[in-house]
Design a protein around this motif. Structure first.
Motif, mmCIF file in Angstrom:
data_model
loop_
_atom_site.group_PDB
_atom_site.id
_atom_site.type_symbol
_atom_site.label_atom_id
_atom_site.label_comp_id
_atom_site.label_asym_id
_atom_site.label_seq_id
_atom_site.Cartn_x
_atom_site.Cartn_y
_atom_site.Cartn_z
ATOM 1 N N GLU A 219 0.839 -1.186 0.000
ATOM 2 C CA GLU A 219 0.000 0.000 0.000
ATOM 3 C C GLU A 219 0.875 1.237 0.000
ATOM 4 O O GLU A 219 1.896 1.299 0.668
ATOM 5 N N ILE A 220 0.435 2.205 -0.775
ATOM 6 C CA ILE A 220 1.128 3.486 -0.817
ATOM 7 C C ILE A 220 0.111 4.554 -0.473
ATOM 8 O O ILE A 220 -0.960 4.639 -1.078
ATOM 9 N N ASP A 221 0.423 5.392 0.501
ATOM 10 C CA ASP A 221 -0.486 6.451 0.914
ATOM 11 C C ASP A 221 -0.284 7.648 0.000
ATOM 12 O O ASP A 221 0.764 8.288 0.005
ATOM 13 N N VAL A 222 -1.292 7.964 -0.788
ATOM 14 C CA VAL A 222 -1.194 9.071 -1.742
ATOM 15 C C VAL A 222 -2.163 10.196 -1.406
ATOM 16 O O VAL A 222 -2.392 11.080 -2.225
ATOM 17 N N THR A 223 -2.713 10.179 -0.187
ATOM 18 C CA THR A 223 -3.639 11.243 0.195
ATOM 19 C C THR A 223 -2.859 12.526 0.445
ATOM 20 O O THR A 223 -1.788 12.521 1.046
ATOM 21 N N PRO A 224 -3.384 13.653 -0.034
ATOM 22 C CA PRO A 224 -2.672 14.923 0.191
ATOM 23 C C PRO A 224 -2.751 15.337 1.647
ATOM 24 O O PRO A 224 -3.701 15.014 2.363
ATOM 25 N N LYS A 225 -1.729 16.037 2.098
ATOM 26 C CA LYS A 225 -1.703 16.497 3.477
ATOM 27 C C LYS A 225 -2.619 17.706 3.635
ATOM 28 O O LYS A 225 -2.838 18.475 2.707
ATOM 29 N N ALA A 226 -3.122 17.874 4.841
ATOM 30 C CA ALA A 226 -3.979 19.015 5.126
ATOM 31 C C ALA A 226 -3.134 20.286 5.153
ATOM 32 O O ALA A 226 -1.930 20.264 5.408
ATOM 33 N N LYS A 227 -3.768 21.410 4.904
ATOM 34 C CA LYS A 227 -3.050 22.692 4.863
ATOM 35 C C LYS A 227 -2.447 23.035 6.218
ATOM 36 O O LYS A 227 -1.366 23.589 6.304
ATOM 37 N N ASP A 228 -3.141 22.688 7.301
ATOM 38 C CA ASP A 228 -2.660 23.010 8.641
ATOM 39 C C ASP A 228 -1.333 22.320 8.935
ATOM 40 O O ASP A 228 -0.432 22.923 9.518
ATOM 41 N N GLU A 229 -1.176 21.086 8.514
ATOM 42 C CA GLU A 229 0.058 20.346 8.771
ATOM 43 C C GLU A 229 1.234 20.951 8.023
ATOM 44 O O GLU A 229 2.321 21.081 8.568
#
Length: 66
Positions: free
Chosen positions: A49-59
């Motif tokens: 599995e590869i996590d390709v979800t974009p990071k939130a702006k706050d992080e």
């Protein structure tokens, strides 16, 4: 000729390991070997599995501040 080792062969191997590493190191070696085997089993059964979800702006903003 080279089948599975029997009970006698396992005892001889255990005695050789005991002489080489000593009685105090055997639990550490066993624990490390057990963890290695369990990690190997986890790695072979889990799908890749590869996590390709974009990071939130706050992080991303918090990382820039540091």
């Amino acid at each position: 000729m080279f089948g599975t080792p029997g009970f006698g062969e396992l005892i001889i191997i255990l005695l050789i390991v005991l002489v080489i590493f000593g009685a105090k190191k055997l639990p550490e070696i066993g624990g490390g070997l057990g963890k290695a085997i369990s990690n190997f089993k986890k790695a072979t059964t889990q799908p890749d599995e590869i996590d390709v979800t974009p990071k939130a702006k706050d992080e991303t903003e918090e990382k820039k501040k540091d």
